[in-house]
Design a protein around this motif. Structure first.
Motif, mmCIF file in Angstrom:
data_model
loop_
_atom_site.group_PDB
_atom_site.id
_atom_site.type_symbol
_atom_site.label_atom_id
_atom_site.label_comp_id
_atom_site.label_asym_id
_atom_site.label_seq_id
_atom_site.Cartn_x
_atom_site.Cartn_y
_atom_site.Cartn_z
ATOM 1 N N LYS A 1 46.919 24.527 146.803
ATOM 2 C CA LYS A 1 46.081 23.334 146.703
ATOM 3 C C LYS A 1 44.642 23.642 147.105
ATOM 4 N N ALA A 2 44.466 24.490 148.114
ATOM 5 C CA ALA A 2 43.115 24.868 148.529
ATOM 6 C C ALA A 2 42.400 25.640 147.415
ATOM 7 N N GLN A 3 43.112 26.516 146.727
ATOM 8 C CA GLN A 3 42.507 27.243 145.614
ATOM 9 C C GLN A 3 42.188 26.302 144.451
ATOM 10 N N ALA A 4 43.052 25.314 144.231
ATOM 11 C CA ALA A 4 42.765 24.314 143.201
ATOM 12 C C ALA A 4 41.493 23.539 143.537
ATOM 13 N N HIS A 5 41.283 23.297 144.825
ATOM 14 C CA HIS A 5 40.049 22.633 145.248
ATOM 15 C C HIS A 5 38.834 23.479 144.876
ATOM 16 N N ARG A 6 38.908 24.788 145.126
ATOM 17 C CA ARG A 6 37.813 25.667 144.732
ATOM 18 C C ARG A 6 37.614 25.655 143.215
ATOM 19 N N LEU A 7 38.696 25.471 142.462
ATOM 20 C CA LEU A 7 38.598 25.397 141.006
ATOM 21 C C LEU A 7 37.742 24.209 140.588
ATOM 22 N N SER A 8 37.916 23.083 141.266
ATOM 23 C CA SER A 8 37.112 21.904 140.932
ATOM 24 C C SER A 8 35.642 22.129 141.264
ATOM 25 N N ILE A 9 35.367 22.826 142.351
ATOM 26 C CA ILE A 9 33.979 23.128 142.710
ATOM 27 C C ILE A 9 33.353 24.048 141.668
ATOM 28 N N ALA A 10 34.120 25.018 141.185
ATOM 29 C CA ALA A 10 33.632 25.876 140.099
ATOM 30 C C ALA A 10 33.310 25.047 138.867
#
Length: 333
Positions: free
Chosen positions: A243-252
């Motif tokens: 989920k934390a990596q998915a959060h970074r995906l949204s920031i990208a």
């Protein structure tokens, strides 16, 4: 490289459906996952509207969603997620709470109440029914872009906005794709000309193949000083992410938005990007993960430009002209 359809549905297990009302000048787009997808998101605009966005924070308990909803209608449009929930509940989907199931359906809305459509809908808004219609219309494979779904009533500072999508494949074989509803306060095109800010990232002439202009006009262009606007969307990969990596995906994804809209993330924008990982393909190493984030930025920028390129003007007097109305005869670079 682009995946086969250059659409969000290039990711297996993802379906997209639209509900479009040209008289209303608004609509709904539903992104349905065939099984719960690890999800997150981020809100960088100063005037957002959303539902179930708090649970997308990586610190919150629920990790996966059943669907995302994008809608016009400003705050009235938040009813649309209820219609998608109804469809999901009808087929037995949802987060298990004892014997009950609760479909998890985050939503973001855009402001299209002042675009000339007939918004005199009576006591209750039509968005719950439109949400259900979008759910029922959801399918894998090709779907329409431009003046459809949540992009029906979308506008920008210079030309009509709309729904855009784009996809790409990493060197290690992961698919990354975005779907954006472009209703920006700023401009997707450069100056008063036809060129797109996202032109350096274009693939196969997907938004006209015009390249970049010889000179850049960076003057501020806004469709209103205090009229709320927003670009909302979804970026998804088939990789296994936390989920934390998915959060970074949204920031990208927001990085891509900032490359495609000038300016973005304003105090009266509601810029919101949801993100999800379907978990079909493990990520081998850090380099593979970094390329996923890199491509998330690029497909988002391309999707924004495609949303404007594919749009058509709404069918009533004084509607904002579309890019194709103004520039369709422009020769390629």
């Amino acid at each position: 490289m682009s995946a086969p359809l250059n659409l969000l549905t290039d990711i297996e297990g993802v379906a997209v459906g639209h509900a479009t009302d040209l008289d209303l000048g608004s609509g709904v787009t539903a992104v349905i996952f065939d099984r719960p997808a690890v999800a997150s998101g981020s809100v960088l605009g100063g005037a957002p509207g959303g539902r179930e966005t708090a649970l997308l924070d990586p610190s919150m308990t629920v990790e996966a969603v059943d669907a995302f909803v994008l809608s016009g209608g400003s705050a009235f449009g938040l009813d649309a997620a209820g219609g998608v929930q109804s469809g999901l509940r009808e087929i037995g989907r949802g987060f298990a709470v004892g014997s009950a199931r609760v479909p998890i359906v985050p939503q973001a809305i855009l402001m299209d109440l002042l675009n000339g459509g007939d918004k005199n809908w009576g006591l209750h808004s039509p968005y719950r029914d439109m949400g259900y219609e979008a759910f029922r219309a959801a399918q894998t494979g090709p779907f329409d872009l431009g003046t459809v779904g949540a992009g029906t009533g979308a506008t920008t500072a210079t030309v009509k906005g709309g729904i855009g999508s784009a996809s790409a494949v990493t060197a290690s074989g992961h698919t990354v794709a975005a779907l954006m509803a472009v209703n920006a306060m700023g401009s997707v095109t450069i100056g008063e000309g036809p060129h797109f800010w996202a032109a350096p990232f274009e693939k196969d002439g997907e938004f006209g193949g015009l390249g970049m202009p010889q000179e850049f006009d960076t003057a501020l262009r806004l469709k209103g000083i205090t009229i709320p606007a927003t670009t909302i969307g979804v970026v998804v990969t088939d990789a296994v992410l936390t989920k934390a990596q998915a959060h970074r995906l949204s920031i990208a994804g927001h990085d891509g938005l900032a490359r495609a809209v000038m300016p973005a993330h304003l105090p009266f924008d509601g810029d919101t990007i949801f993100s999800a990982a379907t978990g079909a393909r493990p990520v081998a190493d850090a380099a593979a993960l970094m390329e996923i984030f890199h491509l998330a930025s690029l497909v988002t920028a391309r999707a924004v430009a495609r949303g404007v390129y594919e749009a058509t003007a709404l069918p009533y007097a004084d509607a904002q002209p579309a890019w194709r109305d103004r520039f369709s005869a422009t020769p390629k670079a």
